[in-house]
Design an enzyme around this catalytic site. Structure first.
Site, PDB file in Angstrom:
ATOM      1  N   GLU A 135      33.055  31.518  38.618  1.00 46.34           N
ATOM      2  CA  GLU A 135      32.186  32.439  37.886  1.00 46.34           C
ATOM      3  C   GLU A 135      30.769  31.875  37.755  1.00 46.34           C
ATOM      4  OE1 GLU A 135      35.616  32.273  34.977  1.00 46.34           O
ATOM      5  OE2 GLU A 135      34.548  34.064  34.280  1.00 46.34           O
TER       6      GLU A 135
ATOM      7  N   TYR B  86      46.753  35.497  31.964  1.00 46.17           N
ATOM      8  CA  TYR B  86      45.450  35.903  32.515  1.00 46.17           C
ATOM      9  C   TYR B  86      44.728  36.683  31.421  1.00 46.17           C
ATOM     10  CZ  TYR B  86      42.521  37.371  36.562  1.00 46.17           C
ATOM     11  OH  TYR B  86      41.509  37.575  37.480  1.00 46.17           O
TER      12      TYR B  86
ATOM     13  N   ARG C 257      36.281  43.453  43.765  1.00 46.04           N
ATOM     14  CA  ARG C 257      36.247  44.915  43.635  1.00 46.04           C
ATOM     15  C   ARG C 257      35.095  45.289  42.710  1.00 46.04           C
ATOM     16  NH1 ARG C 257      41.259  43.025  42.784  1.00 46.04           N
ATOM     17  NH2 ARG C 257      40.836  43.006  40.561  1.00 46.04           N
TER      18      ARG C 257
ATOM     19  N   GLU D 241      39.862  25.556  35.677  1.00 45.25           N
ATOM     20  CA  GLU D 241      39.939  26.735  34.812  1.00 45.25           C
ATOM     21  C   GLU D 241      40.159  26.269  33.379  1.00 45.25           C
ATOM     22  OE1 GLU D 241      42.769  29.624  36.306  1.00 45.25           O
ATOM     23  OE2 GLU D 241      41.260  30.419  37.698  1.00 45.25           O
TER      24      GLU D 241
ATOM     25  N   HIS E  65      36.836  36.544  32.145  1.00 44.36           N
ATOM     26  CA  HIS E  65      37.174  35.905  33.417  1.00 44.36           C
ATOM     27  C   HIS E  65      37.770  36.936  34.383  1.00 44.36           C
ATOM     28  CE1 HIS E  65      38.786  32.917  36.257  1.00 44.36           C
ATOM     29  NE2 HIS E  65      39.952  33.528  36.172  1.00 44.36           N
TER      30      HIS E  65
ATOM     31  N   THR F  74      42.074  31.731  31.983  1.00 42.45           N
ATOM     32  CA  THR F  74      40.737  31.167  31.822  1.00 42.45           C
ATOM     33  C   THR F  74      39.968  31.892  30.720  1.00 42.45           C
ATOM     34  OG1 THR F  74      40.767  30.749  34.179  1.00 42.45           O
ATOM     35  CG2 THR F  74      38.640  30.550  33.068  1.00 42.45           C
TER      36      THR F  74
ATOM     37  N   ASP G 218      43.702  24.381  34.590  1.00 43.76           N
ATOM     38  CA  ASP G 218      44.460  24.952  35.709  1.00 43.76           C
ATOM     39  C   ASP G 218      43.616  24.784  36.975  1.00 43.76           C
ATOM     40  OD1 ASP G 218      46.066  26.448  37.392  1.00 43.76           O
ATOM     41  OD2 ASP G 218      45.281  28.366  36.674  1.00 43.76           O
TER      42      ASP G 218
ATOM     43  N   GLN H  82      43.460  29.898  47.723  1.00 47.07           N
ATOM     44  CA  GLN H  82      43.852  31.056  46.907  1.00 47.07           C
ATOM     45  C   GLN H  82      43.442  32.376  47.569  1.00 47.07           C
ATOM     46  OE1 GLN H  82      42.268  30.797  42.925  1.00 47.07           O
ATOM     47  NE2 GLN H  82      43.232  32.677  42.211  1.00 47.07           N
TER      48      GLN H  82
ATOM     49  N   TYR I 108      46.811  34.682  48.316  1.00 49.82           N
ATOM     50  CA  TYR I 108      47.254  35.265  47.041  1.00 49.82           C
ATOM     51  C   TYR I 108      47.834  36.664  47.149  1.00 49.82           C
ATOM     52  CZ  TYR I 108      43.449  38.583  46.014  1.00 49.82           C
ATOM     53  OH  TYR I 108      42.592  39.636  46.017  1.00 49.82           O
TER      54      TYR I 108
ATOM     55  N   ASP J  30      51.556  30.851  33.502  1.00 48.82           N
ATOM     56  CA  ASP J  30      50.113  30.980  33.297  1.00 48.82           C
ATOM     57  C   ASP J  30      49.751  32.455  33.141  1.00 48.82           C
ATOM     58  OD1 ASP J  30      47.545  30.073  32.949  1.00 48.82           O
ATOM     59  OD2 ASP J  30      47.088  29.990  35.086  1.00 48.82           O
TER      60      ASP J  30
ATOM     61  N   ARG K  55      40.114  27.471  45.522  1.00 48.24           N
ATOM     62  CA  ARG K  55      39.708  28.873  45.700  1.00 48.24           C
ATOM     63  C   ARG K  55      39.824  29.356  47.141  1.00 48.24           C
ATOM     64  NH1 ARG K  55      40.458  30.389  40.676  1.00 48.24           N
ATOM     65  NH2 ARG K  55      39.037  29.385  39.196  1.00 48.24           N
TER      66      ARG K  55
ATOM     67  N   GLU L  67      41.411  26.600  29.912  1.00 48.18           N
ATOM     68  CA  GLU L  67      42.458  27.369  29.245  1.00 48.18           C
ATOM     69  C   GLU L  67      42.982  26.597  28.038  1.00 48.18           C
ATOM     70  OE1 GLU L  67      45.525  29.027  31.698  1.00 48.18           O
ATOM     71  OE2 GLU L  67      44.278  29.047  33.521  1.00 48.18           O
TER      72      GLU L  67
ATOM     73  N   THR M 147      48.027  20.503  37.271  1.00 52.49           N
ATOM     74  CA  THR M 147      47.552  21.075  36.010  1.00 52.49           C
ATOM     75  C   THR M 147      47.407  19.892  35.065  1.00 52.49           C
ATOM     76  OG1 THR M 147      48.809  23.106  36.409  1.00 52.49           O
ATOM     77  CG2 THR M 147      48.078  22.710  34.148  1.00 52.49           C
TER      78      THR M 147
ATOM     79  N   LYS N 223      47.411  26.690  43.242  1.00 51.14           N
ATOM     80  CA  LYS N 223      47.518  26.299  41.832  1.00 51.14           C
ATOM     81  C   LYS N 223      48.556  25.208  41.603  1.00 51.14           C
ATOM     82  CE  LYS N 223      45.031  29.846  40.111  1.00 51.14           C
ATOM     83  NZ  LYS N 223      43.960  29.743  39.107  1.00 51.14           N
TER      84      LYS N 223
END
Ligand code: CA
Length: 422
Positions: A367, A122, A136, A192, A127, A353, A226, A233, A237, A120, A230, A194, A250, A246
């Site tokens: 999101e 990114y 951040r 997600e 996203h 995503t 996907d 995760q 993660y 997978d 959350r 994708e 899928t 994850k």
């Protein structure tokens, strides 16, 4: 790449194909299906029907398409030309083929290939920005993002085909408000949006794929959900990335939409914003930059159990487009193989995503609801931060261009369940 199979005026003797939203005669996607009471076999979607490819001499055979994917573009193009001739209005083969047509609604779809490895990426930069900003705020994208097509090795064993249910996973959750983790059902289940990329011939161990040859290893695309836990995760993660958040499921749309069907809908890769670095040489190819992106409208809808019971139409959560990817599919292939890793026929990539720049096209609830802080309202009066049991999530993908017949991917659909997965 464009030929008579793309003629927008072509019509099929399979009546439902003409004007079909996904599968007119210009598409001809390949999959594995079982007719009622029958074994899995290769087929092609045409309108509301599936043609058993046993009807076509020298067509793909067996219970998976791996061998056909391995054989590359030449037999795939030949099959497309043959099917386009055989299924068009006035074909002399109609009487011979008609007994091999099955109502798609009565058939069972299977994964089109045995997936050895699943990776997978990114590559959806909006996203990556949106998610990075939640963690951040001042520095959403890490310094490597615009140099490296970021990815991780996913789990192939839990990939399923559209139409089943997805079991809500359990795992360790540790919200910021709690001092210690606890084990239990995921509270923040998400999707997600994708694209899936099916790998064709692939490469030998230690033999990278040059960017200029990467397209020849792409056998087609599908839609890919996907599913993401959350809360699990967020706790697990760091430092190695997603794991159980994850790996539980899928979901793929069942049809491989071929590079030939998608040819009219290729577009230039969007110019990078001023100040972004030029890709390193091994990821940079003039033809790929000129035609390597896809114009595919991507939609997410939701129908809760209450909505389905009341006959309320599904509610659109998002409308995005594959053009928003920061890296092309060819760049993902070249990068994946650049270290010497071998790709095998039937391997699968997720693009990451694909969110649009604005919230009408965000590709995950993380999101859309800003991490659950801004619940969405549904036509039923219900609200959602994340997915509840009984929610049905459906992805759609459609290609349109003036002068060409629109084509689509078929649905990528699943219902969230708290019972055993099906
Ligand atoms: Ca993903």
């Amino acid at each position: 790449m464009l030929d008579s199979t793309h003629d927008e005026h072509l019509r099929s003797w399979v009546a439902s194909a003409n004007g079909h939203r996904d599968f007119p005669i210009q598409n001809l996607p390949l999959g594995i299906f079982s007719p009622p009471g029958g074994a899995p076999r290769p087929g092609v979607a045409i309108g509301d029907m599936i043609l058993d490819l046993a009807a076509v001499p020298d067509g793909p055979a067996g219970a998976t398409l791996n061998a056909f994917l391995a054989s590359g573009a030449s037999p795939r193009r030949a099959l497309r030309a043959r099917l386009s001739e055989a299924l068009r209005d006035g074909s002399a083969e109609r009487a011979q083929l008609e007994p091999h047509l099955h109502e798609a609604a009565a058939c069972t779809m299977h994964l089109p290939a045995t997936i050895g490895d699943y990776t997978d990426f990114y590559a959806g930069i909006h996203h990556a920005n949106n998610v990075g900003r939640q963690f951040r705020p001042d520095n959403p994208l890490l310094p490597n993002y615009k140099y490296v097509p970021i990815g991780y090795h996913g789990r192939a064993s839990s990939i399923g085909v559209s139409g089943g249910s997805v079991l809500r996973p359990s795992g360790q959750r540790k919200p910021a408000t709690e001092t210690l983790p606890s084990f239990g059902p995921c509270r923040n289940l998400d999707y997600e949006l994708e694209l899936g990329i099916w790998i064709g011939p692939g490469n030998d161990l230690g033999s990278p794929i040059p960017i200029g040859e990467a397209e020849s290893h792409i056998a087609g695309l599908c839609l890919l959900n996907d599913w993401s836990a959350r809360d699990i995760q967020g706790w697990e993660y760091q430092p190695l990335g997603p794991f159980l958040a994850k790996s539980f499921a899928t979901t793929l749309s069942p049809w491989i939409v071929t590079p030939e069907a998608l040819a009219p809908f290729r577009i230039a890769q969007a110019a990078r914003p001023e100040g972004d670095p030029t890709p390193l040489d091994y990821l940079l190819d003039e033809a790929d930059q000129a035609h390597g992106a896809y114009d595919i409208a991507l939609e997410v809808t939701i129908a809760t159990r209450a909505m389905r019971d009341a006959g309320t139409p599904a509610h659109r959560l998002s409308l995005s487009n594959a053009r928003h990817l920061y890296w092309t599919a060819a760049q993902m292939v070249a990068h994946h193989a650049s270290g010497g890793c071998n790709l095998r026929p039937g391997d699968l990539f997720g693009t990451g995503t694909i969110s649009a720049p604005d919230e009408s096209g965000f590709g995950s609830l993380l999101e859309t609801t800003n991490g659950g802080r801004k619940p969405i309202e549904l036509p039923s009066g219900e609200t959602r931060r994340f997915l509840e049991d009984g929610d049905e999530v459906v992805f759609g993908g459609r290609c349109r261009r003036d002068g060409f017949a629109p084509i689509g991917f078929g649905a990528c659909r699943a219902i969230v369940s708290d019972g055993p997965a099906t």
